[in-house]
Design a protein around this motif. Structure first.
Motif: not given
Ligand code: KG4
Ligand code: ZN
Length: 342
Positions: A266-270
Motif C-alpha cells: 500500500k506504500r509507494l516510494v519514488i
C-alpha cells in the motif's frame, strides 16, 4: 555515530555528514552541469578530473559546516557503484584513504540504494514494506522493498532510462543538458491534446518499461510540424514537451499501480532525479489517494545525486558492522539484488 558520505558516481560531487542522533548536520554539493553542458552530455574524463578538484575542499566545508574535526568522524561511506568508473574511483580512493588515516571503518554504498533510502531523511519516513519506483538519468526500476538490503527488481527499462528520455527529448527541443527539469518547465506552457504520445508497453502484461520510442516519436512529431511551419514556435515546443511528459508520467503511473496490485503493498516510494518532476508527483499522489495508499518522495534537494543519501545508507550498514576491505574496489555495474540484507 557520525558518518561522512561521499558521492562521485556521475556529474555531482556530494559530501555530507549524518549524525545518528541529530540527523543530517552537513550537506555540500557541487554540480558539474556547466562543465558538461557544452558537450550535450557527461564527458567521463572531465567528470573524474573535476571530482578530484572538488572532493577534498567539500569535505573540509562539510566538517566546518557541522563544526566538527576529522577526529569526530566514526565512519566513511562512499558510492561504490553503479556509475562512471573513473568518477567512482575518485570518491572511493579519497574515502578509503581518509578512513585508513583516521582509523575508522569505510563502507561502499550502492548508488541506487542511496536514492531508494533518500525519503528516510525526511521527518515522515516510509515503513517497510513498499514498492519503490527509481527514476534517474541511468535507471528506471520498480523494486519490491521488504527491508534494508531486501530488494527485488520487479520491473525495469529495456532501453533508455526515464531521465535519459527526458534529456534526449529536451535536446531535440533545443534545451541545455540535462534538460529534464527545463522540459518540465516548458511543458507547463503546453496545450493538452494537440499531440498525443503512446504509452509504451502498457498494452501488455508485465512491469518493464521502454522509453527510447518516445524520443523517436518526439523527433517525428517535430519533423511533421516542420513540413507545415518553417520554424518551430515556442508554443509548438511547449506542446510537444507537454505530450511527452504526459506520456512518461502516465506510463510510470500505470506500471506503479500494477506493481502495487501484484505485491499487495500500500506504500509507494519514488526516488531518483526524475522524482523531482512536479507532474509525476501530482499524478502519483492522486493515484495513491484513489487507491487508499500512501506515497513518499525525497525532498527535492535529495532527489538528484547528493552525499546525504550515501551517508545515511552507509550509517545503516556500518551500524550493523558491515564494512569494505582495504582494497579500493568500485563496481560500475552492480545489481541491487546482490546487496546483503540487514
Ligand atoms: O538521480 P540523478 O541526479 O542522477 C542519476 O543517478 O542518473 O538523475 C538525473 C536525471 C536527469 O536525467 C535529469 O534530467 C532528471 O534526473 N531530472 C528531471 C527533473 N529533475 C531532474 N526529469 C524530469 N523532471 C524534473 N523536474
Ligand atoms: Zn543518481
Amino acid at each position: 555515530m557520525k558518518i561522512l558520505g561521499i558521492e562521485t558516481s556521475c556529474d555531482e560531487t556530494g559530501v555530507a555528514i549524518y549524525d545518528e542522533d541529530k540527523g543530517l548536520i552537513a550537506n555540500q554539493l557541487y554540480t558539474q552541469i556547466a562543465l558538461h553542458a557544452d558537450y550535450g552530455g557527461v564527458v567521463p574524463e572531465l567528470a573524474s578530473r573535476d571530482h578530484i578538484r572538488k572532493t577534498a575542499p567539500l569535505i573540509q566545508a562539510a566538517l566546518s559546516e557541522a563544526r566538527l574535526t576529522a577526529k569526530d568522524i566514526d565512519g566513511v561511506a562512499y558510492t561504490c557503484g553503479p556509475g562512471l568508473v573513473g568518477a567512482l574511483l575518485v570518491g572511493a580512493t579519497v574515502a578509503r584513504a581518509l578512513a585508513y588515516a583516521w582509523e575508522v571503518p569505510a563502507v561502499g554504498v550502492h548508488h541506487m540504494e542511496g536514492h531508494l533510502l533518500a525519503p528516510m531523511l525526511d521527518d515522515n519516513p516510509p515503513c517497510f514494506p513498499f514498492v519503490a519506483l527509481l527514476v534517474s538519468g541511468g535507471h528506471t526500476q520498480l523494486v519490491r522493498v521488504d527491508g534494508v538490503g531486501q530488494y527485488t527488481v520487479i520491473g525495469e527499462s529495456v532501453d533508455d532510462a526515464a531521465g535519459e528520455a527526458f534529456d534526449k527529448t529536451a535536446k531535440l527541443l533545443g534545451l541545455d543538458y540535462p534538460g529534464g527539469a527545463a522540459l518540465s518547465r516548458l511543458a507547463e506552457q503546453g496545450a493538452p491534446g494537440r499531440f498525443v504520445f503512446p504509452r509504451p508497453m502498457t498494452d501488455r502484461p508485465g512491469l518493464d518499461f521502454s522509453f527510447s520510442g518516445l524520443k523517436t516519436f518526439a523527433a517525428n512529431t517535430l519533423n511533421a510540424v516542420l513540413k507545415t511551419e518553417l520554424t518551430l514556435s515556442e508554443q509548438t515546443k511547449a506542446d510537444i514537451a507537454y505530450a511527452f511528459q504526459d506520456a512518461v508520467v502516465d506510463t510510470l503511473a500505470i506500471k506503479c499501480k500494477r506493481a502495487l496490485k501484484e505485491t499487495g503493498y500500500k506504500r509507494l516510494v519514488i526516488a531518483g532525479g526524475v522524482s523531482a518532476n512536479k507532474k509525476l508527483r501530482e499524478s502519483l499522489t492522486q493515484m495513491m489517494k484513489n487507491l487508499g495508499g500512501e506515497v513518499f518522495y525525497p525532498q527535492p534537494q535529495f532527489c538528484t545525486d547528493n552525499g546525504a543519501m550515501i551517508a545515511y545508507a552507509g550509517l545503516l550498514r556500518l551500524k550493523q558492522g558491515q564494512q569494505s576491505g582495504l582494497a579500493i574496489d568500485v563496481k560500475p555495474r552492480w545489481a541491487m539484488a546482490e546487496l546483503p540484507a540487514l
